[in-house]
Every structure is written in structure tokens, then in C-alpha cells.
Scaffold this motif. Structure first.
Motif, PDB file in Angstrom:
ATOM      1  N   ALA A 146       0.810  -1.207   0.000  1.00 48.56           N
ATOM      2  CA  ALA A 146       0.000   0.000   0.000  1.00 48.56           C
ATOM      3  C   ALA A 146       0.847   1.263   0.000  1.00 48.56           C
ATOM      4  O   ALA A 146       0.347   2.346  -0.303  1.00 48.56           O
ATOM      5  CB  ALA A 146      -0.934   0.000   1.208  1.00 48.56           C
ATOM      6  N   GLY A 147       2.130   1.147   0.328  1.00 44.09           N
ATOM      7  CA  GLY A 147       3.019   2.301   0.334  1.00 44.09           C
ATOM      8  C   GLY A 147       3.744   2.543  -0.971  1.00 44.09           C
ATOM      9  O   GLY A 147       4.500   3.512  -1.083  1.00 44.09           O
ATOM     10  N   LEU A 148       3.528   1.690  -1.982  1.00 44.56           N
ATOM     11  CA  LEU A 148       4.258   1.842  -3.243  1.00 44.56           C
ATOM     12  C   LEU A 148       4.054   3.211  -3.863  1.00 44.56           C
ATOM     13  O   LEU A 148       5.001   3.862  -4.296  1.00 44.56           O
ATOM     14  CB  LEU A 148       3.839   0.756  -4.236  1.00 44.56           C
ATOM     15  N   LYS A 156       9.288  11.196  -1.127  1.00 42.65           N
ATOM     16  CA  LYS A 156       8.516   9.977  -1.367  1.00 42.65           C
ATOM     17  C   LYS A 156       8.046   9.392  -0.045  1.00 42.65           C
ATOM     18  O   LYS A 156       8.825   9.284   0.904  1.00 42.65           O
ATOM     19  CB  LYS A 156       9.383   8.963  -2.110  1.00 42.65           C
ATOM     20  N   GLY A 157       6.782   9.041   0.019  1.00 45.22           N
ATOM     21  CA  GLY A 157       6.260   8.353   1.187  1.00 45.22           C
ATOM     22  C   GLY A 157       6.457   6.850   1.057  1.00 45.22           C
ATOM     23  O   GLY A 157       7.036   6.361   0.084  1.00 45.22           O
ATOM     24  N   GLY A 158       5.963   6.112   2.020  1.00 42.87           N
ATOM     25  CA  GLY A 158       6.129   4.664   1.973  1.00 42.87           C
ATOM     26  C   GLY A 158       5.514   3.989   3.176  1.00 42.87           C
ATOM     27  O   GLY A 158       4.754   4.605   3.939  1.00 42.87           O
ATOM     28  N   LEU A 159       5.838   2.730   3.337  1.00 42.42           N
ATOM     29  CA  LEU A 159       5.306   1.912   4.428  1.00 42.42           C
ATOM     30  C   LEU A 159       6.410   1.660   5.451  1.00 42.42           C
ATOM     31  O   LEU A 159       7.506   1.226   5.097  1.00 42.42           O
ATOM     32  CB  LEU A 159       4.767   0.595   3.878  1.00 42.42           C
ATOM     33  N   GLY A 310       8.924   4.691   7.357  1.00 40.31           N
ATOM     34  CA  GLY A 310       8.298   4.571   6.043  1.00 40.31           C
ATOM     35  C   GLY A 310       8.924   5.497   5.023  1.00 40.31           C
ATOM     36  O   GLY A 310       9.174   5.102   3.876  1.00 40.31           O
ATOM     37  N   VAL A 311       9.189   6.743   5.417  1.00 36.11           N
ATOM     38  CA  VAL A 311       9.818   7.703   4.513  1.00 36.11           C
ATOM     39  C   VAL A 311      11.310   7.400   4.367  1.00 36.11           C
ATOM     40  O   VAL A 311      11.872   7.471   3.266  1.00 36.11           O
ATOM     41  CB  VAL A 311       9.579   9.133   5.014  1.00 36.11           C
ATOM     42  N   TYR A 312      11.953   7.050   5.456  1.00 31.84           N
ATOM     43  CA  TYR A 312      13.385   6.724   5.427  1.00 31.84           C
ATOM     44  C   TYR A 312      13.676   5.551   4.490  1.00 31.84           C
ATOM     45  O   TYR A 312      14.703   5.522   3.801  1.00 31.84           O
ATOM     46  CB  TYR A 312      13.837   6.389   6.850  1.00 31.84           C
ATOM     47  N   SER A 313      12.782   4.572   4.426  1.00 27.72           N
ATOM     48  CA  SER A 313      13.002   3.355   3.645  1.00 27.72           C
ATOM     49  C   SER A 313      12.519   3.448   2.210  1.00 27.72           C
ATOM     50  O   SER A 313      12.773   2.540   1.410  1.00 27.72           O
ATOM     51  CB  SER A 313      12.298   2.169   4.327  1.00 27.72           C
ATOM     52  N   ALA A 314      11.823   4.514   1.857  1.00 31.15           N
ATOM     53  CA  ALA A 314      11.176   4.600   0.546  1.00 31.15           C
ATOM     54  C   ALA A 314      12.184   4.822  -0.582  1.00 31.15           C
ATOM     55  O   ALA A 314      13.278   5.354  -0.380  1.00 31.15           O
ATOM     56  CB  ALA A 314      10.154   5.736   0.549  1.00 31.15           C
ATOM     57  N   THR A 315      11.784   4.420  -1.788  1.00 33.03           N
ATOM     58  CA  THR A 315      12.537   4.703  -3.009  1.00 33.03           C
ATOM     59  C   THR A 315      11.623   5.452  -3.975  1.00 33.03           C
ATOM     60  O   THR A 315      10.414   5.235  -4.008  1.00 33.03           O
ATOM     61  CB  THR A 315      13.044   3.412  -3.671  1.00 33.03           C
ATOM     62  N   ALA A 316      12.222   6.327  -4.781  1.00 32.61           N
ATOM     63  CA  ALA A 316      11.447   7.179  -5.669  1.00 32.61           C
ATOM     64  C   ALA A 316      10.780   6.372  -6.768  1.00 32.61           C
ATOM     65  O   ALA A 316      11.301   5.338  -7.217  1.00 32.61           O
ATOM     66  CB  ALA A 316      12.344   8.253  -6.282  1.00 32.61           C
ATOM     67  N   LEU A 317       9.628   6.831  -7.228  1.00 35.56           N
ATOM     68  CA  LEU A 317       8.961   6.217  -8.375  1.00 35.56           C
ATOM     69  C   LEU A 317       9.698   6.579  -9.663  1.00 35.56           C
ATOM     70  O   LEU A 317      10.216   7.696  -9.791  1.00 35.56           O
ATOM     71  CB  LEU A 317       7.510   6.694  -8.450  1.00 35.56           C
ATOM     72  N   ALA A 325      13.303  10.421  -3.096  1.00 35.97           N
ATOM     73  CA  ALA A 325      13.275   9.730  -1.817  1.00 35.97           C
ATOM     74  C   ALA A 325      14.214  10.437  -0.845  1.00 35.97           C
ATOM     75  O   ALA A 325      15.169  11.104  -1.251  1.00 35.97           O
ATOM     76  CB  ALA A 325      13.697   8.277  -1.992  1.00 35.97           C
ATOM     77  N   TRP A 326      13.941  10.289   0.452  1.00 38.04           N
ATOM     78  CA  TRP A 326      14.844  10.839   1.474  1.00 38.04           C
ATOM     79  C   TRP A 326      16.258  10.326   1.224  1.00 38.04           C
ATOM     80  O   TRP A 326      17.236  11.096   1.334  1.00 38.04           O
ATOM     81  CB  TRP A 326      14.352  10.437   2.860  1.00 38.04           C
ATOM     82  N   SER A 327      16.393   9.047   0.902  1.00 32.55           N
ATOM     83  CA  SER A 327      17.721   8.452   0.702  1.00 32.55           C
ATOM     84  C   SER A 327      18.447   9.032  -0.512  1.00 32.55           C
ATOM     85  O   SER A 327      19.676   9.004  -0.572  1.00 32.55           O
ATOM     86  CB  SER A 327      17.603   6.932   0.554  1.00 32.55           C
ATOM     87  N   ASP A 328      17.708   9.565  -1.492  1.00 35.70           N
ATOM     88  CA  ASP A 328      18.364  10.197  -2.637  1.00 35.70           C
ATOM     89  C   ASP A 328      19.138  11.432  -2.234  1.00 35.70           C
ATOM     90  O   ASP A 328      20.148  11.777  -2.860  1.00 35.70           O
ATOM     91  CB  ASP A 328      17.316  10.600  -3.689  1.00 35.70           C
TER      92      ASP A 328
END
Length: 331
Positions: A146-148, A156-159, A310-317, A325-328
Motif C-alpha cells: 500500500a506504500g508503493l 517519497k512516502g512509503g510503508l 516509512g519515509v526513510y526506507s522509501a525509493t522514488a517512483l 526519496a529521502w535516501s536520494d
């Protein structure tokens, strides 16, 4: 301890998603029915079986929860989870009939760049079935299920998920789908609003800035002033192994909403559909006043941590103009 919702015994989580449409479903399953309730604070929620979770309603326990993208079209996901549970003979029994009880909630991800031209029927019922079919103790975080397709105002948000234990040994876990109209970070920097509650550098260990500027505290809204009222939602599921009544589960969900306020800025807006489900597997007795208060405090902190993860682990679409993404920016 895996720092996941599934640290609560008898809970499993599964994801299913479609990269082309940039959306998906997350199924939370209980090995035995769990007492549950709900608290809704956002102004634009999308839920299924919300009335059933009211403490005055008859059915006490649920078999699973379905979280989905797709806005109102994603409410079909719970039907897929129900179908899987029915095949296992799970559900509320009325003489010879068996009815799996699966509440659900959705977030809006229809404008994230994915191809939503799926034809007559949206894919969420099938994705719900697939998510239930792979539910397990281990599950991924970030841009999954659901976080995709989830986003926030600036990243980017996420789960995300996290777990904790009270001083008395009661367990609680949280799972969050972060699709907020606001921001999970302080300004556009690397700091998370949930930093005071972080454990073991679980979302980067950046702490808080040494001081706050007026720019850090200004509102960052997804879509700016023209943001649509139905484009955002943070969905949270908290599960404890405490013995709770349905009314106590409702109170736990209400206290857990505090965790959203600690992790998202702003929150509970007319632009959000923020929802917290609270479920109890009923293994450990607690004091109905002081014990529930302590459990609520720990649960709120755990929700804040899950949102940041969730945000820390997310990857950009992978679409033009997609949020980073935060990681970017900061990994």
C-alpha cells in the motif's frame, strides 16, 4: 525483535503491488480473531467496515485488515483478503455461513505517474488476495504494498513499521502507510520530526536541528495551496498482545493518533484521511487505567517511529517529475 508489527505473536503481513500502475495492497492477518476498533481524525477518510469497529457494534473481533492505494477504488482490496480467508475456513460464523471480517482503509495515489487505465475493474481485489497469500512474519518496508505509490509534501512516502515493549512486558507494534499532505521531515532537511523517539538509528540517527528557523516551521503542503482534499492519508495499524475490550481498543487507537502528531507536520487536516486501527490479541492482562495509559504512551511513540521509517526506507517512483526519496538526498 525484528522491529516490525509481526513482533506480536500471531500477526502476519503481506504485500502485493503493480509497478506499472504504481499502487498496491498490504494485508494484515491474525492467526486467531483479534478484538479491534478504529479512530478517524482526517477530514477525508476512505474506510470499509468502520461502523462494525464501533464499540457498540456486535461483532467483537476481526480476521484481518486491508490497506490499499487507489482511493475509493482500493476498498475492493478487503474483498480479496476475505476471499483468501474464506478458503481457509476463517471468519465469523452464523450457523453454516462463514464470513471473514476484514475492515480496510485506502490512500489516494491516483496521480503519482502510474498508468491507472486498468479497464473495467480495478486490480485491488486481486492484489488483496495476493497480499494475503504471501503474508508472513517478515515483510519489506518502504515503497511496497500500500506504500508503493505514497508521497508526502517533499519526499517519497512509503510503508514503515516499528515495535516496542512496555516496562511491564506488554508488546505493541505499529505499521504505517505514509501518504501525508504534510511533511515527515523538519523543513527540507534530513531531520525527522519523530527523532526524539528513534531507537538504534532506525531512521538514520540524524536527531533534530540545533535550532529551528521560521522556514523550517512553515507549512509544506503536497500540491501547494491548490492541494485537493482527497489526495492524502496516513493509515496506521497498531497491534498489542494485551487483553483489551473493544472500547479499550478504541481508546488505544485514539491515544496512538498522538504518534501521527509527533511525526507529521501538519496532520489531521481537512486534506488528510488519517486513520488508526487498534487490535489486541489478548495474551497479557493489564490494568485498565494505568496499564492502558502506559500502553498508549508507548504505542504513540511507536507510531511516530513507524512513520519516519516509512519515509526513510522509501525509493522514488521511476516517472518524470517524481518526488525524490529521502535516501536520494541524505543517505
Amino acid at each position: 525483535m525484528k522491529n516490525l508489527l509481526t513482533d506480536i505473536a500471531g500477526v502476519r503481513v503481506g504485500h502485493a503491488q503493480d509497478a506499472a500502475i504504481a499502487s498496491g495492497v498490504t494485508a494484515i492477518l491474525f492467526d486467531t480473531p483479534a478484538v479491534a476498533s478504529i479512530d478517524v481524525r482526517g477530514g477525508g477518510p476512505g474506510t470499509r467496515e468502520e461502523a462494525l469497529l464501533n464499540p457498540v457494534s456486535t461483532v467483537e473481533a476481526i480476521d484481518g485488515i486491508a490497506l490499499s492505494g487507489g482511493s475509493a477504488l482500493g476498498l475492493d482490496a478487503a474483498g480479496g483478503v476475505q476471499a483468501w480467508l474464506a478458503e481457509q475456513g476463517r471468519g465469523f460464523r452464523v450457523r453454516d455461513a462463514v464470513i471473514p471480517v476484514v475492515p480496510g482503509a485506502i490512500c489516494f495515489d491516483l496521480l503519482n505517474g502510474g498508468n491507472k487505465a486498468w479497464g473495467r475493474f480495478p486490480p485491488y481485489r486481486d492484489l488483496g488476495y495476493a497480499a494475503a497469500n504471501v503474508a508472513a512474519a517478515d515483510f519489506a518496508l518502504g515503497s511496497v504494498g500500500a506504500g508503493l505509490g505514497a508521497t508526502t509534501a517533499n519526499f517519497k512516502g512509503g510503508l514503515g513499521s516499528a515495535s516496542a515493549q512496555t516496562a511491564g512486558g506488554v508488546m505493541v507494534g505499529a505499521l504505517a502507510v505514509v501518504n501525508a499532505v504534510g511533511s515527515v521531515t523538519v523543513g527540507d532537511g534530513p531531520w525527522f520530526w519523530a527523532a526524539p523517539f528513534e531507537q538504534d538509528n532506525e531512521f538514520g540517527g540524524r536527531g533534530l536541528p540545533s535550532s529551528f528557523t521560521s522556514d523550517m516551521l512553515r507549512a509544506r503542503l503536497k500540491g501547494g495551496p491548490a492541494a485537493a482534499s482527497a489526495e492524502n492519508t496516513t493509515l496506521v495499524v497498531v497491534v498489542t498482545d494485551a487483553v483489551l475490550t473493544k472500547a479499550q481498543a478504541r481508546r488505544l487507537a485514539m491515544i496512538a493518533q498522538t504518534g501521527m502528531a509527533r511525526a507529521i507536520y501538519p496532520v489531521h487536516a481537512p486534506l488528510d484521511g488519517d486513520v488508526v486501527f487498534a487490535a489486541a490479541t489478548g495474551k497479557k492482562a493489564i490494568d485498565p487505567l494505568s496499564g492502558l495509559t502506559e500502553l498508549g504512551m508507548v504505542t504513540a511513540n511507536t507510531v511516530a517511529r513507524a512513520i519516519a521509517r516509512g519515509v526513510y526506507s522509501a525509493t522514488a517512483l521511476p516517472f518524470p517529475g517524481a518526488l525524490p526519496a529521502w535516501s536520494d538526498r541524505f543517505s
